[in-house]
Design a protein around this motif. Structure first.
Motif, PDB file in Angstrom:
ATOM      1  N   MET A  11      20.809   7.566  -3.186  1.00 37.95           N
ATOM      2  CA  MET A  11      20.576   8.070  -1.718  1.00 37.95           C
ATOM      3  C   MET A  11      19.970   9.659  -2.276  1.00 37.95           C
ATOM      4  SD  MET A  11      23.223   7.188   1.146  1.00 37.95           S
ATOM      5  CE  MET A  11      23.202   8.765   1.628  1.00 37.95           C
ATOM      6  N   VAL A  12      21.017   9.503  -3.372  1.00 38.42           N
ATOM      7  CA  VAL A  12      20.414  11.551  -4.186  1.00 38.42           C
ATOM      8  C   VAL A  12      18.660  11.337  -4.501  1.00 38.42           C
ATOM      9  CG1 VAL A  12      20.136  13.294  -5.684  1.00 38.42           C
ATOM     10  CG2 VAL A  12      21.864  12.518  -4.275  1.00 38.42           C
ATOM     11  N   LEU A  13      19.000   9.938  -5.301  1.00 37.83           N
ATOM     12  CA  LEU A  13      16.958  10.078  -5.872  1.00 37.83           C
ATOM     13  C   LEU A  13      15.760   9.260  -5.035  1.00 37.83           C
ATOM     14  CD1 LEU A  13      15.694   8.739  -8.588  1.00 37.83           C
ATOM     15  CD2 LEU A  13      16.444   6.477  -7.798  1.00 37.83           C
ATOM     16  N   ILE A  14      16.389   9.180  -3.575  1.00 36.02           N
ATOM     17  CA  ILE A  14      15.800   8.899  -2.794  1.00 36.02           C
ATOM     18  C   ILE A  14      15.181  10.101  -2.306  1.00 36.02           C
ATOM     19  CG2 ILE A  14      15.122   7.908  -0.340  1.00 36.02           C
ATOM     20  CD1 ILE A  14      15.075   4.711  -2.422  1.00 36.02           C
ATOM     21  N   ALA A  15      16.178  10.739  -2.733  1.00 35.37           N
ATOM     22  CA  ALA A  15      16.266  12.224  -1.013  1.00 35.37           C
ATOM     23  C   ALA A  15      15.409  13.666  -2.330  1.00 35.37           C
ATOM     24  CB  ALA A  15      17.045  13.020  -1.179  1.00 35.37           C
ATOM     25  N   ILE A  16      14.572  12.823  -3.949  1.00 40.12           N
ATOM     26  CA  ILE A  16      14.299  13.944  -4.166  1.00 40.12           C
ATOM     27  C   ILE A  16      12.506  13.044  -4.799  1.00 40.12           C
ATOM     28  CG2 ILE A  16      13.736  13.505  -7.010  1.00 40.12           C
ATOM     29  CD1 ILE A  16      16.926  13.398  -7.842  1.00 40.12           C
ATOM     30  N   VAL A  17      13.231  12.093  -4.451  1.00 38.94           N
ATOM     31  CA  VAL A  17      10.618  11.649  -4.298  1.00 38.94           C
ATOM     32  C   VAL A  17      10.578  11.911  -2.784  1.00 38.94           C
ATOM     33  CG1 VAL A  17       9.582   8.927  -4.084  1.00 38.94           C
ATOM     34  CG2 VAL A  17      11.553   9.638  -5.975  1.00 38.94           C
ATOM     35  N   ILE A  18      11.472  11.963  -1.868  1.00 39.78           N
ATOM     36  CA  ILE A  18      10.972  12.197  -0.405  1.00 39.78           C
ATOM     37  C   ILE A  18      10.564  13.382  -0.406  1.00 39.78           C
ATOM     38  CG2 ILE A  18      11.379  12.139   1.943  1.00 39.78           C
ATOM     39  CD1 ILE A  18      12.965  10.099   1.857  1.00 39.78           C
ATOM     40  N   PHE A  19      11.069  14.639  -1.153  1.00 36.31           N
ATOM     41  CA  PHE A  19      10.725  15.400  -0.474  1.00 36.31           C
ATOM     42  C   PHE A  19      10.140  16.013  -1.955  1.00 36.31           C
ATOM     43  CE2 PHE A  19      11.411  19.907  -2.614  1.00 36.31           C
ATOM     44  CZ  PHE A  19      11.373  20.689  -2.058  1.00 36.31           C
ATOM     45  N   TYR A  20       9.455  15.679  -3.270  1.00 31.64           N
ATOM     46  CA  TYR A  20       8.750  14.858  -4.301  1.00 31.64           C
ATOM     47  C   TYR A  20       7.081  15.185  -3.195  1.00 31.64           C
ATOM     48  CZ  TYR A  20       4.793  13.349  -7.090  1.00 31.64           C
ATOM     49  OH  TYR A  20       3.070  13.767  -7.506  1.00 31.64           O
ATOM     50  N   ALA A  21       7.010  13.697  -2.485  1.00 30.65           N
ATOM     51  CA  ALA A  21       6.029  13.198  -1.664  1.00 30.65           C
ATOM     52  C   ALA A  21       5.404  13.940  -0.594  1.00 30.65           C
ATOM     53  CB  ALA A  21       6.478  11.509  -1.196  1.00 30.65           C
ATOM     54  N   VAL A  22       6.395  14.797   0.101  1.00 29.18           N
ATOM     55  CA  VAL A  22       5.837  15.803   1.005  1.00 29.18           C
ATOM     56  C   VAL A  22       5.743  17.357   0.680  1.00 29.18           C
ATOM     57  CG1 VAL A  22       7.214  17.052   2.782  1.00 29.18           C
ATOM     58  CG2 VAL A  22       8.179  14.653   2.713  1.00 29.18           C
ATOM     59  N   ILE A  23       6.006  17.434  -0.132  1.00 31.22           N
ATOM     60  CA  ILE A  23       5.448  18.974  -1.319  1.00 31.22           C
ATOM     61  C   ILE A  23       4.119  17.955  -1.265  1.00 31.22           C
ATOM     62  CG2 ILE A  23       5.464  20.454  -2.623  1.00 31.22           C
ATOM     63  CD1 ILE A  23       7.643  20.548  -0.960  1.00 31.22           C
ATOM     64  N   GLN A  24       4.266  17.121  -2.329  1.00 32.35           N
ATOM     65  CA  GLN A  24       2.658  16.923  -2.707  1.00 32.35           C
ATOM     66  C   GLN A  24       1.558  16.675  -1.262  1.00 32.35           C
ATOM     67  OE1 GLN A  24       1.614  17.142  -5.769  1.00 32.35           O
ATOM     68  NE2 GLN A  24      -0.431  15.068  -5.458  1.00 32.35           N
ATOM     69  N   VAL A  25       2.098  15.898  -0.236  1.00 36.42           N
ATOM     70  CA  VAL A  25       1.367  15.302   0.634  1.00 36.42           C
ATOM     71  C   VAL A  25       1.041  16.682   1.068  1.00 36.42           C
ATOM     72  CG1 VAL A  25       0.957  14.500   3.097  1.00 36.42           C
ATOM     73  CG2 VAL A  25       2.609  13.233   1.403  1.00 36.42           C
ATOM     74  N   LEU A  26       1.697  17.496   1.361  1.00 37.91           N
ATOM     75  CA  LEU A  26       1.247  19.050   2.129  1.00 37.91           C
ATOM     76  C   LEU A  26       0.669  19.958   1.388  1.00 37.91           C
ATOM     77  CD1 LEU A  26       4.872  19.894   3.581  1.00 37.91           C
ATOM     78  CD2 LEU A  26       2.749  19.561   5.309  1.00 37.91           C
ATOM     79  N   MET A  27       0.149  19.813  -0.179  1.00 39.60           N
ATOM     80  CA  MET A  27      -0.123  20.568  -0.869  1.00 39.60           C
ATOM     81  C   MET A  27      -1.623  19.553  -0.801  1.00 39.60           C
ATOM     82  SD  MET A  27       1.814  21.390  -3.853  1.00 39.60           S
ATOM     83  CE  MET A  27       2.781  22.811  -4.687  1.00 39.60           C
ATOM     84  N   GLN A  28      -1.545  18.260  -1.103  1.00 38.35           N
ATOM     85  CA  GLN A  28      -3.019  17.777  -1.077  1.00 38.35           C
ATOM     86  C   GLN A  28      -3.931  18.305   0.577  1.00 38.35           C
ATOM     87  OE1 GLN A  28      -2.377  14.622  -3.637  1.00 38.35           O
ATOM     88  NE2 GLN A  28      -3.364  15.943  -4.666  1.00 38.35           N
ATOM     89  N   THR A  29      -3.259  18.036   1.735  1.00 35.95           N
ATOM     90  CA  THR A  29      -3.702  18.370   2.920  1.00 35.95           C
ATOM     91  C   THR A  29      -4.522  20.133   3.147  1.00 35.95           C
ATOM     92  OG1 THR A  29      -1.649  18.032   4.017  1.00 35.95           O
ATOM     93  CG2 THR A  29      -2.365  16.545   3.877  1.00 35.95           C
ATOM     94  N   GLY A  30      -3.786  20.371   2.184  1.00 38.39           N
ATOM     95  CA  GLY A  30      -4.322  22.011   2.624  1.00 38.39           C
ATOM     96  C   GLY A  30      -3.119  22.743   3.014  1.00 38.39           C
ATOM     97  N   VAL A  31      -2.168  22.353   3.720  1.00 35.95           N
ATOM     98  CA  VAL A  31      -1.161  22.515   4.609  1.00 35.95           C
ATOM     99  C   VAL A  31      -0.576  23.594   3.820  1.00 35.95           C
ATOM    100  CG1 VAL A  31       1.273  22.484   6.502  1.00 35.95           C
ATOM    101  CG2 VAL A  31      -0.719  21.708   6.184  1.00 35.95           C
ATOM    102  N   ILE A  32      -0.003  23.996   1.870  1.00 34.58           N
ATOM    103  CA  ILE A  32       0.471  24.601   1.466  1.00 34.58           C
ATOM    104  C   ILE A  32      -0.441  25.184   0.792  1.00 34.58           C
ATOM    105  CG2 ILE A  32       1.867  24.732  -0.113  1.00 34.58           C
ATOM    106  CD1 ILE A  32       3.834  22.848   0.727  1.00 34.58           C
ATOM    107  N   GLY A  33      -0.700  26.464   0.194  1.00 33.24           N
ATOM    108  CA  GLY A  33      -1.988  26.864  -0.183  1.00 33.24           C
ATOM    109  C   GLY A  33      -1.809  27.187  -1.444  1.00 33.24           C
TER     110      GLY A  33
END
Lengths: 317, 294
Positions: A11-33
Motif C-alpha cells: 500500500m505504501v508503494l502504491i501511495a508513493i507511485v500515485i503521489f509521483y504520478a499526480v505531481i507529474q501530471v500536474l507539472m505536465q499540464t502546467g497547473v504547477i508552475g
C-alpha cells in the motif's frame, strides 16, 4: 502478521507511485508552475540531505556539521562528468555519490577518535577545506562558480532518488547494523563492551550518509545551471542540521517533515529579502525554546497512529 | 627578512584580535559547554557600537571602548538569559541550534538595521610608523595600540579570574556546576557574568578591528568568529592561556599563508592545522588528556 506487513508495504508503494504520478501530471499540464516545481525538486533534495545527516547525527549520535562539504563533492564531481564528458545523469549521479562517500570515508577514518563537539569542529573544518579546494580550483570556475551545468534534474529523478534514499536508510536502521548504530548512540562504551565494533559501524554510517549527500549534491548541481563554493559553506551545513533537529534527531519521518518545513518556510519568506532570515532565525530560536527535542523526538510518524490503531510505536518503527 | 618580520607583526596584530574573541569562546565553553556561535556577532555589535561612539558622538578612543564593552556585556547577558538559560537541561544540540539561530538573527538584524554597506571607521590615531632594530621592524601606531590593549585586557582578565570572588565562582562552576551550586555559589549569576566578561572582550576586539582595518559591516563577525573558535580549540578549550596562544598562532599562520602563498588558502590552512592538532592532541595544545569515566 507476515501477510499484513507485506500488504502494508504494498500500500505504501502504491501511495508513493500515485503521489509521483499526480505531481507529474500536474507539472505536465502546467497547473504547477516552474517556480513550484523548482521548490518541489529542492524539497526532495533537502529531504535526502536531512535523512542522510540524521543517520549520522540522530541514529549514530555522532555530531557532524560538514554535510554541505560532502554534498559539494557530489555536486562538483557530477557536474564535471556531465559538463566536460557528456555523461548521462545516471552515471554522474552514481560517480558523484561514490566520490562523496570516499570523501566521507577520508573524513571519518582520522576523526573518529574525536568525540562530541571536537568531532563537530573537525567535520566542519573538513567541510571548509573542501570548500577552499573548490574555491581555488580554476577548472571548476573557482570563486566565480561553475557555470553551464546542463539542467538534467527532473521531478522524476529527484523524487525517485529521494524515495530510494529513504528506503535504503530506513532499512539500514531497522537492520542489525542500525541497531548497533543506535547502541553506539545510547552509550558508546557499553556498546563497545557488548562486542560491537564501534569503529566499523561509525565508518559505515558516515560513508552511507556521505553517499546520499553526494547524490543530493549531484541533483542540486543539475537543477540550477550553476554552483558556487559559497553555496556549500558551513551555513549550508547548519541549514541541513536545522532540518534534522527541527524534525527530531533519530526520526526519519521527523527529518522529512523538518526538510519540508524548512523548504516551505524559505519559499514562503523569499519575497521578504533581509527580513526573511530574521524571521527564520527567530522561528528557529522559538522552536528550540519550546520543543528542544524537535517536532517528533525519536518517534516515527506512522499511518497506524493517524488511524488510531496501536501501531509499532516507539523508536524507529 | 624584513618582509618576514613585517608579516610577523601583522600576524601578531591579527592574532591578538583573534585571541580576544577566543577568550570569550573559551570562557563560555568552559562554563556551560556551549559553542556560542553568536559570539562572532557580538564582536560585530561591538565594532558598530565603537563606530557610532566615535563617528556620531565624537568620543575618544577610551570612552568609546568602554561604551562598546558595556553594550556588548549587556547584550551577552541578555542573550544568555533569553535564549540559553531556558535550555540548560535540554539536549546540548538544541542549545547549539539556538546559538546558530541567535547568530543568524544578529547578522540579518544587523543587515536590516545597519544596512549591508561597508562603513569606513574614522581614523583616530596618527598614521605614523616607528622603526626599531635598525629598520628591520616597522611598527605602526595601530599595531602598538592593538598590542597594548590586548596586554591590558589580559592583565585585567587574569586579575578577575584569579583574584576576585566572581573569578573564583567562575572557576568553581566550570569545574563542577552542581557541586559549586551545593557549596553556595550562585550558578546563574556566575554564568551571566561569564557571558558579560566574554562579550566585553569581543567588543574590544571589534573596536580594535575597526581601527586596524578601518571598516565595519554586519557580516564581519562570521569568519573571525569561526577562526577565534578554532583558536580556542587549538589552545585547549576552557583554558585562558590556550585561547591566547591559539589566537596568536592562527593570526600569524594566516598572515604568513596570505603573504607567501595564496590568500584564498588562508581559511583552509587554519582548519587543516586545527584538524592535525586535534588528531595529535585531542584536547588542544595546552589541554590535559582526561580519561573517560565509565
Amino acid at each position: 502478521m507476515e501477510r499484513n506487513a507485506l500488504k502494508k508495504d504494498f500500500m505504501v508503494l502504491i501511495a508513493i507511485v500515485i503521489f509521483y504520478a499526480v505531481i507529474q501530471v500536474l507539472m505536465q499540464t502546467g497547473v504547477i508552475g516552474p517556480y513550484y516545481s523548482l521548490n518541489l525538486i529542492l524539497m526532495c533534495i533537502n529531504i535526502m540531505l536531512a535523512v542522510s545527516l540524521n543517520l549520522i547525527n540522530g541514529f549514530l549520535g555522532q555530531f557532524s556539521i560538514g554535510h554541505a562539504g560532502l554534498m559539494s563533492v557530489g555536486a562538483y564531481t557530477s557536474a564535471i562528468l556531465t559538463y566536460y564528458y557528456d555523461m548521462p545523469l545516471a552515471v554522474a549521479l552514481i560517480v558523484g555519490a561514490l566520490s562523496a562517500s570516499l570523501a566521507g570515508l577520508i573524513v571519518a577514518v582520522p576523526t573518529l577518535r574525536l568525540k562530541g563537539d571536537y568531532l563537530g569542529i573537525a567535520t566542519l573544518g573538513f567541510g571548509e577545506i573542501i570548500r577552499v579546494f573548490f574555491l581555488t580550483n580554476d577548472t571548476v570556475g573557482g570563486a566565480k562558480g561553475f557555470f553551464g551545468i546542463p539542467k538534467l534534474t527532473t521531478w522524476t529523478w529527484a523524487y525517485f532518488v529521494m524515495v530510494l534514499t529513504i528506503v535504503v536508510i530506513k532499512n539500514f536502521i531497522n537492520s542489525s547494523y542500525g541497531r548497533s548504530c543506535i547502541a553506539i548512540r545510547e552509550n558508546e562504551i557499553a556498546a563497545e563492551a557488548m562486542g560491537i565494533n564501534t569503529t566499523r559501524y561509525k565508518i559505515l554510517a558516515f560513508t552511507i550518509g556521505a553517499f546520499f549527500a553526494g547524490a543530493a549534491g549531484a541533483l542540486y548541481a543539475h537543477n540550477f545551471y550553476t554552483i558556487q563554493p559559497e553555496q556549500f559553506n558551513f551555513m549550508k551545513s547548519f541549514d541541513i542540521m536545522t532540518m534534522v533537529v527541527l524534525g527530531g534527531q533519530g526520526s526519519i519521518t521527523g527529518s522529512i517533515v523538518g526538510a519540508v518545513a524548512v523548504t516551505l518556510l524559505n519559499a514562503a519568506l523569499s519575497s521578504l529579502a533581509a527580513l526573511r532570515m530574521v524571521i527564520y532565525s527567530l522561528l528557529l530560536i522559538i522552536m528550540m525554546l519550546f520543543r528542544p527535542q524537535g517536532l517528533f523526538g525519536i518517534t516515527e510518524f506512522t499511518i497506524d497512529q493517524v488511524l488510531g490503531r496501536r501501531g509499532r510505536l516507539g523508536k524507529s518503527a | 627578512m624584513e618582509q618576514f618580520m613585517q608579516q610577523m607583526i601583522n600576524g601578531f596584530s591579527l592574532g591578538s584580535i583573534y585571541a580576544l574573541i577566543a577568550l570569550g569562546y573559551t570562557m563560555v565553553y568552559g562554563i556551560i559547554k556551549l559553542i556560542n556561535f553568536a559570539h562572532g556577532d557580538i564582536y560585530m555589535l561591538g565594532a558598530f557600537a565603537g563606530f557610532f561612539a566615535i563617528s556620531a558622538f565624537h568620543l575618544g578612543f577610551i570612552p568609546s571602548l568602554i561604551i562598546s564593552m558595556a553594550i556588548c556585556a549587556l547584550a551577552g547577558m541578555f542573550i544568555e538569559k533569553v535564549a540559553y538559560k531556558p535550555l540548560r537541561t535540554a539536549p546540548r544540540i538544541s542549545m547549539l541550534i539556538t546559538a546558530i539561530g541567535v547568530s543568524l538573527f544578529l547578522e540579518n538584524g544587523g543587515l536590516l538595521v545597519f544596512s549591508p554597506s561597508i562603513r569606513t571607521f574614522p581614523t583616530i590615531f596618527p598614521v605614523k610608523t616607528y622603526s626599531i632594530f635598525g629598520g628591520i621592524v616597522k611598527l605602526t601606531v595601530k599595531d602598538i595600540v592593538v598590542f597594548l590593549v590586548m596586554i591590558v585586557m589580559l592583565i585585567i582578565l587574569q586579575y578577575l579570574v584569579y583574584r576576585t570572588k566572581i573569578g573564583k565562582a567562575m572557576r568553581a562552576v566550570s569545574f563542577d556546576k552542581d557541586a559549586a551550586g551545593l557549596m553556595g555559589v550562585d550558578v546563574d549569576t556566575t554564568i551571566s557574568y561569564t557571558f558579560a566578561i566574554g562579550s566585553a572582550l569581543a567588543a574590544v576586539a571589534g573596536v580594535l578591528v575597526g581601527i586596524y582595518y578601518n571598516s565595519v559591516w554586519p557580516l564581519m563577525g562570521i569568519m573571525p568568529g569561526l577562526k577565534a573558535f578554532i583558536a580556542a580549540v587549538l589552545g585547549g578549550i576552557g583554558i585562558i592561556p590556550g585561547a591566547v596562544l591559539g589566537g596568536l598562532m592562527i593570526g600569524v599562520i594566516e598572515t604568513l599563508v596570505a603573504g607567501y602563498g595564496n590568500s584564498l588558502y588562508r581559511d583552509g590552512v587554519a582548519f587543516a592545522i586545527l584538524i592535525i592538532v586535534l588528531l595529535l592532541k585531542p584536547s588542544g595544545l595546552l589541554g590535559k588528556n582526561e580519561r573517560e569515566k565509565v
